[in-house]
Design a protein around this motif. Structure first.
Motif, PDB file in Angstrom:
ATOM      1  N   THR A 148      68.703  37.578  98.034  1.00  0.00           N
ATOM      2  CA  THR A 148      68.355  36.367  98.990  1.00  0.00           C
ATOM      3  C   THR A 148      67.017  36.202  99.456  1.00  0.00           C
ATOM      4  OG1 THR A 148      70.779  36.799  99.858  1.00  0.00           O
ATOM      5  CG2 THR A 148      69.546  35.295 100.896  1.00  0.00           C
ATOM      6  N   ARG A 149      66.649  35.010  99.344  1.00  0.00           N
ATOM      7  CA  ARG A 149      65.215  34.578  99.752  1.00  0.00           C
ATOM      8  C   ARG A 149      65.205  33.189 100.463  1.00  0.00           C
ATOM      9  NH1 ARG A 149      60.143  36.814  98.128  1.00  0.00           N
ATOM     10  NH2 ARG A 149      58.480  35.175  99.129  1.00  0.00           N
ATOM     11  N   VAL A 150      64.569  33.052 101.356  1.00  0.00           N
ATOM     12  CA  VAL A 150      64.448  31.769 101.868  1.00  0.00           C
ATOM     13  C   VAL A 150      62.832  31.243 101.809  1.00  0.00           C
ATOM     14  CG1 VAL A 150      64.266  30.485 104.277  1.00  0.00           C
ATOM     15  CG2 VAL A 150      65.997  32.477 103.864  1.00  0.00           C
ATOM     16  N   PHE A 151      63.015  30.055 101.347  1.00  0.00           N
ATOM     17  CA  PHE A 151      61.777  29.425 100.742  1.00  0.00           C
ATOM     18  C   PHE A 151      61.380  28.103 101.943  1.00  0.00           C
ATOM     19  CE2 PHE A 151      63.270  31.254  96.951  1.00  0.00           C
ATOM     20  CZ  PHE A 151      62.230  31.896  96.695  1.00  0.00           C
ATOM     21  N   ALA A 152      60.027  27.841 102.119  1.00  0.00           N
ATOM     22  CA  ALA A 152      59.956  26.587 103.100  1.00  0.00           C
ATOM     23  C   ALA A 152      59.942  25.364 102.178  1.00  0.00           C
ATOM     24  CB  ALA A 152      58.646  27.038 103.910  1.00  0.00           C
ATOM     25  N   ALA A 153      60.773  25.065 101.737  1.00  0.00           N
ATOM     26  CA  ALA A 153      60.937  23.746 100.893  1.00  0.00           C
ATOM     27  C   ALA A 153      62.339  23.320 100.548  1.00  0.00           C
ATOM     28  CB  ALA A 153      60.329  24.344  99.340  1.00  0.00           C
ATOM     29  N   PRO A 154      62.401  22.033 100.311  1.00  0.00           N
ATOM     30  CA  PRO A 154      63.750  21.497 100.170  1.00  0.00           C
ATOM     31  C   PRO A 154      64.522  22.048  98.907  1.00  0.00           C
ATOM     32  CG  PRO A 154      62.257  19.930  99.705  1.00  0.00           C
ATOM     33  CD  PRO A 154      61.219  20.913 100.273  1.00  0.00           C
ATOM     34  N   ARG A 155      65.511  22.179  98.720  1.00  0.00           N
ATOM     35  CA  ARG A 155      66.509  22.789  97.658  1.00  0.00           C
ATOM     36  C   ARG A 155      66.182  22.085  96.342  1.00  0.00           C
ATOM     37  NH1 ARG A 155      72.968  22.327  98.507  1.00  0.00           N
ATOM     38  NH2 ARG A 155      72.942  19.800  98.460  1.00  0.00           N
ATOM     39  N   ARG A 156      66.369  20.808  96.455  1.00  0.00           N
ATOM     40  CA  ARG A 156      65.751  19.896  95.145  1.00  0.00           C
ATOM     41  C   ARG A 156      64.366  20.335  94.501  1.00  0.00           C
ATOM     42  NH1 ARG A 156      61.536  17.186  95.723  1.00  0.00           N
ATOM     43  NH2 ARG A 156      60.918  16.271  97.738  1.00  0.00           N
ATOM     44  N   LEU A 157      63.489  20.821  95.343  1.00  0.00           N
ATOM     45  CA  LEU A 157      62.260  21.367  94.646  1.00  0.00           C
ATOM     46  C   LEU A 157      62.507  22.873  94.397  1.00  0.00           C
ATOM     47  CD1 LEU A 157      59.315  20.109  94.503  1.00  0.00           C
ATOM     48  CD2 LEU A 157      58.989  21.609  96.632  1.00  0.00           C
ATOM     49  N   VAL A 158      63.252  23.478  94.954  1.00  0.00           N
ATOM     50  CA  VAL A 158      63.218  25.016  94.548  1.00  0.00           C
ATOM     51  C   VAL A 158      64.273  24.991  93.284  1.00  0.00           C
ATOM     52  CG1 VAL A 158      64.258  27.127  95.126  1.00  0.00           C
ATOM     53  CG2 VAL A 158      63.179  25.754  96.971  1.00  0.00           C
ATOM     54  N   PHE A 159      65.297  24.086  93.279  1.00  0.00           N
ATOM     55  CA  PHE A 159      66.108  23.887  91.994  1.00  0.00           C
ATOM     56  C   PHE A 159      65.238  23.656  90.812  1.00  0.00           C
ATOM     57  CE2 PHE A 159      69.163  22.405  89.127  1.00  0.00           C
ATOM     58  CZ  PHE A 159      70.358  23.033  89.291  1.00  0.00           C
TER      59      PHE A 159
END
Length: 162
Positions: free
Chosen positions: A23-34
């Motif tokens: 599990t990892r949390v990113f400071a970005a919206p999911r559409r960008l991470v995806f």
């Protein structure tokens, strides 16, 4: 909602004798991470593991039944390949795919979910191994360090494509 402490840290759990959950949390919206996770233009910039490796081959056919293939190359010219097939593709929420590291390693089934809260995305990857022994062997390879390093690189890369 994710706390600041969760940013920048990859957690690993073993909820069953055949699973590893990252599990990892990113400071970005999911559409960008995806997009960064599934687009062959982006993946070679962050999915690298230890220093000294590049990804000269990144092929992704992002659809159910579509195949993917990554080849990494170390500075000394040695290579490592990973392949798989997508079973489910539900942008930007979920991916299910197989993963094979080649002869001597069993195929896994990976389920990746992307959830967004307050502009932060939690990416959860469940890696299901065929046996407890296969899971334990993977844990002994340095997988945790490699995954953590790649997710650190992804975290640093995301602002460059925002």
């Amino acid at each position: 909602m994710a706390t600041t402490d969760e940013l920048g840290t990859t957690t690993f759990t073993t909820p069953s004798d055949r699973e590893i959950v990252m599990t990892r949390v990113f400071a970005a919206p999911r559409r960008l991470v995806f997009d960064a996770y599934t687009n062959p233009r982006h993946v070679p910039n962050w999915l690298l593991g230890p220093d000294g490796w590049t990804m000269p081959v990144c092929e992704i056919d992002l659809r159910p039944g579509g195949a993917w293939r990554y080849v990494w190359r170390r500075e000394d010219g040695s290579e490592m390949e990973m392949t798989g097939q997508y079973r489910e593709v539900a942008p930007p929420e979920r991916l299910v795919n197989t993963e094979s590291w080649g002869e001597g390693w069993p195929e896994t089934v990976n389920t990746v979910t992307f959830t967004e809260t307050g502009g932060r995305t939690t990416m959860t990857t469940i890696v299901l191994f065929p046996t407890p022994e296969a899971r334990d062997a993977a844990l002994r390879t340095g997988m945790k360090d490699g995954a953590s390093r790649s997710f650190d690189l992804l975290s640093d890369y995301l602002p460059t494509i925002a």
